[in-house]
Design an enzyme around this catalytic site. Structure first.
Site, PDB file in Angstrom:
ATOM      1  N   SER A 113     -18.079  10.272  -3.165  1.00 22.71           N
ATOM      2  CA  SER A 113     -19.181   9.361  -2.842  1.00 22.71           C
ATOM      3  C   SER A 113     -19.813   9.668  -1.488  1.00 22.71           C
ATOM      4  O   SER A 113     -20.420  10.721  -1.315  1.00 22.71           O
ATOM      5  CB  SER A 113     -18.674   7.912  -2.930  1.00 22.71           C
ATOM      6  OG  SER A 113     -19.737   7.001  -2.945  1.00 22.71           O
ATOM      7  N   ASP A 139     -26.291  22.118   1.758  1.00 24.93           N
ATOM      8  CA  ASP A 139     -27.661  22.421   1.354  1.00 24.93           C
ATOM      9  C   ASP A 139     -28.552  22.813   2.521  1.00 24.93           C
ATOM     10  O   ASP A 139     -29.501  23.590   2.353  1.00 24.93           O
ATOM     11  CB  ASP A 139     -28.284  21.220   0.629  1.00 24.93           C
ATOM     12  CG  ASP A 139     -27.822  21.109  -0.818  1.00 24.93           C
ATOM     13  OD1 ASP A 139     -26.894  21.844  -1.192  1.00 24.93           O
ATOM     14  OD2 ASP A 139     -28.389  20.283  -1.563  1.00 24.93           O
ATOM     15  N   LYS A 192     -18.471  11.873  -7.380  1.00 22.76           N
ATOM     16  CA  LYS A 192     -18.924  10.481  -7.531  1.00 22.76           C
ATOM     17  C   LYS A 192     -20.290  10.360  -6.873  1.00 22.76           C
ATOM     18  O   LYS A 192     -20.414  10.171  -5.675  1.00 22.76           O
ATOM     19  CB  LYS A 192     -17.904   9.537  -6.858  1.00 22.76           C
ATOM     20  CG  LYS A 192     -18.383   8.090  -6.686  1.00 22.76           C
ATOM     21  CD  LYS A 192     -18.554   7.388  -8.019  1.00 22.76           C
ATOM     22  CE  LYS A 192     -18.705   5.873  -7.826  1.00 22.76           C
ATOM     23  NZ  LYS A 192     -19.903   5.469  -7.074  1.00 22.76           N
TER      24      LYS A 192
END
Length: 249
Positions: free
Chosen positions: A160, A171, A185
């Site tokens: 999460s 990224d 998650k």
């Protein structure tokens, strides 16, 4: 992990609902509760004194070569401020590189993980929350420049909110992820109560800055390193992070 609470004040928990067990364990501050714990093949009883627990989610220290190590156990309402404080302490002590340990971090508050990411990833999106009807809300970092080489430790218990930070680091190229694949998650749920019960509905999903949905997929680390296999074998994931950062200094 793996412990079983088999009795609460002598009462068997085998057929006890979770909510009932929680209500029996909780109680007024200063009172006591006896828990019988099964751990592996052993069973022991522990008498605990109830207290109001303030969970400290951030810990850190300086490693050799000016490598600052910060561990976040979960993201609660104090994590962003506590992380900034620890980060500044390590900077004042001469930090030249950073290790962020998110292993076994189950997540928590979205706003707090965005605050942490805002200290680590460059200006731009950290995470986008996309609702079922296609509406998108993007949370961003305002950091002008990434200050230090960064290694982030992750594993299958990283979920999460911790995956949001890890995904943003990966990224944006702000650092490297080391460890094993994260939990996966990346969804937002809400509870709708109906007639004495409830339905849990998924109402949104998280997207990384690169537009990836990690729900049910997880994030593969940039450098896969398995955990220690037994006592006395050290922490190979942390060792790899230190080695990688030393090569950046």
């Amino acid at each position: 992990s793996g412990d079983q609470i088999i009795r609460i004040d002598g009462q068997d928990t085998k057929d006890m609902a979770l909510e009932e067990a929680v209500s029996k364990i909780r109680g007024p501050e200063g009172t006591q509760v006896a828990l019988t714990i099964k751990r592996g093949g052993e069973t022991n009883e522990y008498t605990l004194t109830r207290s109001n627990i303030q969970i400290r989610t951030v810990a850190g220290k300086m490693l050799p070569d000016g490598i600052g190590y910060i561990r976040i156990s979960m993201f609660n309402e104090n994590t962003g401020v506590d992380f900034s404080r620890k980060y500044q302490e390590l900077e004042a002590a001469g930090m030249r590189a950073t290790i962020l340990d998110l292993r076994d971090n189950p997540g928590g508050l979205l706003e707090e993980c965005v605050k942490v990411a805002g200290k680590l990833v460059p200006r731009g999106p950290v995470v986008s929350v996309v609702t079922r009807d296609g509406q998108q809300e993007t949370h961003s970092s305002g950091l002008d420049n990434v200050k230090y080489p960064l290694a982030v430790l992750v594993n299958g218990g990283s979920a999460s909110a911790s995956e949001i930070v890890a995904g943003a680091v990966q990224d944006t190229g702000a650092g490297t992820l080391i460890g094993t694949k994260t939990f996966g998650k990346g969804s937002v749920q809400t509870l709708v109560r109906i007639d004495g019960g409830a339905i849990k509905l998924t109402i949104a999903k998280y997207l990384t800055p690169g537009g990836r949905s990690i729900n049910g997929v997880g994030i593969e680390p940039d450098q896969a390193v398995e955990p220690a296999t037994g006592p006395g074998t050290g922490d190979p994931q942390l060792a790899k992070a230190v080695e990688w950062l030393q090569g950046k200094l």
